[in-house]
Scaffold this motif. Structure first.
Motif: not given
Length: 387
Positions: A15-23, A137-145, A174-180
């Motif tokens: 995903p192209d996460w829009p919020d790097s701090c949230e990620l 559209a708003v539901q389709r925005i990637p959300n790291a939470r 990978l942003d989910y798998e790697e921290p685990l």
């Protein structure tokens, strides 16, 4: 435990996460969360898969295309546990290793980054760990939470199963798998699942997903599609199974009912010549997807059964053990695939509930497994099994 990215290769289908701090916050929470699986259980599964590689057991793997969140995930896990148990009893030619496609199947690779719904262009649904399926559209925005919700759902599913089933999912996000990843001594285990796999779209031998799997001690799997060459598959084996360790690597062919007899033999011969003791499995679902006249995805039971039978017959003719079957199944009376109690494409709309791809209902899954009964008896008679 680390929240920092460590893979160095190019990662596709992310995903192209829009919020790097949230990620960053999501990765930190995952890195400090309790592991979902244990090194001991992972090692036990690897030994079980070594038995499969030796022709002494058979894998039945199945579950959702894309898992839901919350109570629907827990209820669905119970249903799939029951149907996989029933299906395993239909397999008579070898002991069965049952693996659920559960507790982590929350992200999907997609062919296009956007889609048009009712004349509006919006990001494609990528699984609940990334965005929402609603055509808004708003539901389709990637959300790291969402990755945190995915983790808690996976934990609840495993509790529902009382840790009595091996689980697997595509290690796509990978942003989910790697921290685990968790470490025991100097050994790194992926604690999000027992058996992670990578798909046809992410099996680039020089890509981040292959790099990621090379650095964990879990048994791992890779989907092999019709574009794969013998040279590519042998290169994958060299990266993912450098020690030629039985139980380490499973190759899941998804070649299509019309092509499996032609495409599979050179792949099997090349891997055998390279000395890799892989488990060969069949995914008869993904290369047999059709689009109806109304734009609905479906699969025909005759195609699914046809590929499964052809896979087993081809491996038998090559003197190799066909090690298992990988199915997308609902555990419910859905009408997403045509065949058995779903007579035609007009019947699909009765109960089409999948979040992404069409799944087999219980009767259809039983037809697929039962079609292999005679082949299994023949394999046992010919000595291709049970050591």
């Amino acid at each position: 435990m680390t929240a920092a990215r460590t893979f160095t290769k190019r990662a596709t289908h992310q995903p192209d996460w829009p919020d790097s701090c949230e990620l960053t916050r999501a990765r930190q929470q995952l890195a400090s969360a309790p592991p979902l699986t244990s090194p001991k259980d992972i090692r036990v599964l690897k030994r079980a898969l070594a038995e499969v590689a030796a022709g002494k057991a058979y894998v039945l793997q199945g579950g959702d295309c894309a898992e839901p969140f919350g109570i629907a995930a827990r209820r669905g896990a119970r249903a799939k546990d029951a149907v996989l148990g029933a299906l395993s009893k239909q397999i008579r030619h070898a002991p069965v290793v049952v693996i659920g496609r559960l507790a982590g199947q929350f992200a999907k690779p997609r062919s296009e980054p956007t889609e048009v719904i009712d004349g509006r262009t919006m990001p494609t649904f990528r699984g609940l760990a990334v965005n929402g399926p609603e055509p808004v559209a708003v539901q389709r925005i990637p959300n790291a939470r969402r990755m945190i919700t995915a983790y808690h759902t996976a934990r609840a599913v495993l509790a529902e199963l009382d840790n009595g089933m091996w689980v697997s999912h595509e290690a796509l996000l990978l942003d989910y798998e790697e921290p685990l990843i968790r470490t025991e001594g100097s050994t790194r285990y992926l604690a999000s699942t027992h058996l992670p796999w990578i798909g046809e779209r992410t099996r680039d031998v020089d890509g981040a997903h292959v790099e990621f799997l090379t650095n964990i001690a879990n048994p791992v799997a890779c989907k092999i599609g019709p574009a794969a060459t013998p040279e590519e598959v042998v290169a994958l084996c060299a990266r993912l199974d450098p020690q030629r360790e039985p139980g380490r690597l499973t190759l899941i062919s998804r070649l299509g009912t019309h092509d499996v007899r032609t495409l599979l033999p050179p792949l099997v011969r090349a891997v055998r010549a390279a000395g890799h003791p892989v488990v060969w499995m069949c995914d008869p679902m993904h290369a047999n997807t059709r689009i109806t006249s109304t734009g609905l995805k479906t699969r025909h039971l005759q195609d699914i059964t046809g590929e499964a039978v052809a896979f087993h017959e081809t491996l038998r003719e090559l003197g190799q053990w066909p090690g298992g079957l990988h199915l997308e199944l609902a555990g419910e009376d859905v009408t997403e695939c045509v065949g058995a109690n779903v007579p035609d494409e007009n019947a699909l709309v009765r109960r089409y509930t999948s979040l992404c791809d069409p799944r087999l209902n219980n009767e259809q899954a039983s037809v697929v497994v039962e079609s292999l009964g005679r082949l299994g008896d023949d394999l046992a008679h010919r000595g291709l099994g049970r050591g």
